[in-house]
Write a protein that holds these residues in place. Structure first.
Motif, mmCIF file in Angstrom:
data_model
loop_
_atom_site.group_PDB
_atom_site.id
_atom_site.type_symbol
_atom_site.label_atom_id
_atom_site.label_comp_id
_atom_site.label_asym_id
_atom_site.label_seq_id
_atom_site.Cartn_x
_atom_site.Cartn_y
_atom_site.Cartn_z
ATOM 1 N N VAL A 96 -5.977 4.362 1.042
ATOM 2 C CA VAL A 96 -5.344 3.314 1.829
ATOM 3 C C VAL A 96 -5.635 3.587 3.303
ATOM 4 C CG1 VAL A 96 -3.168 2.173 2.382
ATOM 5 C CG2 VAL A 96 -3.550 3.059 0.082
ATOM 6 N N VAL A 97 -5.880 2.516 4.060
ATOM 7 C CA VAL A 97 -6.205 2.628 5.480
ATOM 8 C C VAL A 97 -5.012 2.149 6.305
ATOM 9 C CG1 VAL A 97 -7.779 1.889 7.300
ATOM 10 C CG2 VAL A 97 -8.640 2.242 4.972
ATOM 11 N N TYR A 98 -4.558 3.015 7.218
ATOM 12 C CA TYR A 98 -3.424 2.710 8.089
ATOM 13 C C TYR A 98 -3.822 2.873 9.549
ATOM 14 C CZ TYR A 98 -0.433 3.498 3.978
ATOM 15 O OH TYR A 98 0.147 3.443 2.745
ATOM 16 N N GLY A 106 -5.672 -2.104 4.613
ATOM 17 C CA GLY A 106 -6.352 -2.357 3.349
ATOM 18 C C GLY A 106 -6.661 -1.063 2.627
ATOM 19 N N MET A 107 -7.667 -1.122 1.759
ATOM 20 C CA MET A 107 -8.049 0.026 0.943
ATOM 21 C C MET A 107 -9.573 0.153 0.965
ATOM 22 S SD MET A 107 -7.156 0.610 -3.081
ATOM 23 C CE MET A 107 -5.402 0.655 -2.793
ATOM 24 N N VAL A 108 -10.065 1.379 1.053
ATOM 25 C CA VAL A 108 -11.512 1.623 1.087
ATOM 26 C C VAL A 108 -12.116 1.280 -0.269
ATOM 27 C CG1 VAL A 108 -13.323 3.351 1.392
ATOM 28 C CG2 VAL A 108 -11.243 3.475 2.795
ATOM 29 N N SER A 152 -5.063 8.740 2.163
ATOM 30 C CA SER A 152 -5.203 7.705 3.185
ATOM 31 C C SER A 152 -6.124 8.118 4.325
ATOM 32 C CB SER A 152 -3.826 7.349 3.760
ATOM 33 O OG SER A 152 -3.265 8.467 4.405
ATOM 34 N N LEU A 153 -6.562 7.096 5.058
ATOM 35 C CA LEU A 153 -7.280 7.263 6.314
ATOM 36 C C LEU A 153 -6.391 6.676 7.396
ATOM 37 C CD1 LEU A 153 -10.844 5.942 5.375
ATOM 38 C CD2 LEU A 153 -10.108 8.305 5.475
#
Length: 178
Positions: A96-98, A106-108, A152-153
């Motif tokens: 998941v990207v925060y 969103g999500m990678v 996450s990123l």
């Protein structure tokens, strides 16, 4: 440019005799996780050998085939653990990207590399099936200052401005690598 998911499974052929050396099973990243340094390949034999092909030893890269000299192959077991980082180990896909403030972007779904110099150009992001269908996937450039956690990123807040200012460019970029 090449997507990570497209790279996986590509055939590697010997440039001299055109025989199959193996198949790509992962990407090997730099310690900073910002570039592709080599590709991990395995042969198709009964006793599978895992080997490494440095990116700078690739002779040519075609649509679905990589040409190399079989003398450029390095045995996986000859490397020290600290010399390589398998992308599979980081598990970028589905993270998941925060933003730093906790906003979900969103999500990678894939990574995009420049195959000439190995640089990780950025991350292809999904915001969900309906968004993918209606607006297409998003792209987040690899601009450094990214925190990578187990699931996450996390990007700096300025990433939203960068994405909105360059949205048309990123859409065209994603169209090129389809």
């Amino acid at each position: 440019m090449i997507k990570y998911k497209k790279l996986i499974g590509m055939k590697v052929l010997d440039d001299g005799n055109k025989e199959t050396i193996g198949e790509v099973y992962d990407a090997i990243l730099s310690k900073r996780l910002d570039s592709l340094t080599s590709i991990a390949i395995k042969n198709g034999k009964l006793i599978k050998e895992k080997n490494i092909l440095p990116l700078n030893k690739i002779i040519s890269f075609k649509k679905d085939i990589i040409m190399a000299n079989s003398n450029s192959i390095i045995k996986f077991e000859d490397l020290e653990d600290e010399e390589y980082i398998l992308a599979e180990k980081i598990k970028f896909i589905d993270k998941v990207v925060y933003t730093e403030n906790g906003e979900c972007l969103g999500m990678v779904k894939d990574l995009l590399f420049d195959f000439n110099d190995g640089k990780l150009i950025g991350y292809i992001i999904t915001e969900g099936l309906l968004e993918d269908i209606s607006r297409g996937r998003s792209f987040i450039p690899n601009i450094g200052n990214i925190k990578i956690n187990d699931d996450s990123l996390i990007f700096g807040e300025n990433i939203k401005d960068i994405i909105s200012k360059n949205k048309d460019y990123y859409k065209k970029l994603l169209e090129l690598v389809q």
